[in-house]
Enzyme design. Structure first.
Site, PDB file in Angstrom:
ATOM      1  N   LYS A   1       0.880  -1.167   0.000  1.00  0.00           N
ATOM      2  CA  LYS A   1       0.000   0.000   0.000  1.00  0.00           C
ATOM      3  C   LYS A   1       0.918   1.218   0.000  1.00  0.00           C
ATOM      4  CE  LYS A   1      -3.337   2.655   2.632  1.00  0.00           C
ATOM      5  NZ  LYS A   1      -3.934   2.896   3.971  1.00  0.00           N
TER       6      LYS A   1
ATOM      7  N   ALA B   1      -9.700   5.645   3.961  1.00  0.00           N
ATOM      8  CA  ALA B   1      -9.513   6.834   4.803  1.00  0.00           C
ATOM      9  C   ALA B   1     -10.766   7.697   4.876  1.00  0.00           C
ATOM     10  CB  ALA B   1      -8.340   7.696   4.346  1.00  0.00           C
TER      11      ALA B   1
ATOM     12  N   ASN C   1      -9.463   1.980   9.564  1.00  0.00           N
ATOM     13  CA  ASN C   1      -8.738   1.639  10.778  1.00  0.00           C
ATOM     14  C   ASN C   1      -9.317   2.376  11.991  1.00  0.00           C
ATOM     15  OD1 ASN C   1      -5.157   1.313  11.541  1.00  0.00           O
ATOM     16  ND2 ASN C   1      -6.902   1.143  12.882  1.00  0.00           N
ATOM     17  N   SER C   2      -9.245   3.703  11.957  1.00  0.00           N
ATOM     18  CA  SER C   2      -9.593   4.500  13.131  1.00  0.00           C
ATOM     19  C   SER C   2     -11.019   4.279  13.616  1.00  0.00           C
ATOM     20  CB  SER C   2      -9.384   5.989  12.831  1.00  0.00           C
ATOM     21  OG  SER C   2      -8.036   6.249  12.495  1.00  0.00           O
TER      22      SER C   2
END
Length: 264
Positions: free
Chosen positions: A97, A185, A207-208
């Protein structure tokens, strides 16, 4: 239903990051709850090649997932290329990535360095997953140098703002039908993941939104269902929005009793 990406066949369209969890154990449990088959690891931040015992890396191995290492934290072409080669040696994969940060305020990718680094890495035999903005021209340039997979952002990384520009993302899907597209994102809720999948995207990476949830394990399960629901809705073909009301039960051909008959 299975799908193909980077020469591999997968069942899940949910890629999950492994950073910022309260503990490696919770991270591993979240991965299992997500039923993710691909997880991302930031080489420059985790450094699994250290000689000291690395519990995090042990947990990564135990997930049995495909590892997609990334070049997060790199700001130049040289940094990204060197990090990618280190990742290939450590993880035994040609997947990378590619991230090249151009601005430290919103962590926006550097479009010029991204194209240059992608060209170098593809020539070196990598399957490059570039993290990019939703700019159509940039995405076309990345494909011209050999990228088959694109990962445009929904919003700045870690912001949780969702899909700020659905029009741009929809345009990418329409204009680049041959590309594998994953929104990466900015996704903050399962509703954002559904929206991305309903646009026809092949998957999402986040992710977050999971790692920072009050209960990351439950949130991972919620996103798993959201990704599946969004994809099913896209494949089924959603109804078009109407400006006026349309009755769900048509009256044409429906029998009506005469008033006289009702009194008998």
């Amino acid at each position: 239903m299975s799908w193909h990406v980077g020469g591999k066949t997968l069942k899940s369209r949910f890629f999950l990051g492994t950073a910022a969890y309260p503990s490696p154990d919770i991270m591993a449990r979240a991965v299992r709850a997500a039923e993710a088959e691909v997880i991302t690891v930031a080489l420059r931040r985790q450094m699994p090649g250290l000689q000291t015992p690395n519990y995090f890396w042990q947990m990564i191995r135990q997930t049995a997932c495909i590892v997609l290492p990334n070049t997060a934290g790199c700001h130049t072409v040289d940094e990204a290329v060197v990090t990618a080669h280190m990742a290939r040696e450590l993880f035994g994969t040609h997947w990378i990535k590619l991230e090249v940060t151009g601005d430290d305020y919103n962590l926006q990718p550097d479009p010029f360095a991204l194209v240059e680094a992608a060209k170098i890495l593809i020539a070196d035999g990598f399957e490059v997953f570039p993290y990019c903005t939703d700019d159509l021209v940039l995405c076309k340039r990345l494909m011209e140098v050999g990228c088959r997979i694109l990962m445009p952002w929904g919003a700045p990384i870690g912001s949780g703002q969702g899909l700020l520009n659905p029009y741009a993302l929809r345009t990418l899907r329409q204009r680049l039908p041959q590309a594998t597209l994953l929104v990466d994102a900015g996704i903050g809720s399962p509703a954002d993941a559904i929206q991305a999948m309903q646009l026809g995207y092949d998957g999402v990476l986040l992710n977050s939104a999971v790692a920072q949830a009050h209960d990351p394990v439950k949130m991972a399960a919620a996103f798993k269902l959201a990704v599946r629901a969004g994809r099913l809705a896209y494949e089924a073909g959603m109804m078009l929005a109407q400006d006026t009301a349309v009755p769900s039960t048509p009256v044409v051909g429906t029998p009506f009793w005469h008033q006289e008959a009702a009194h008998e």
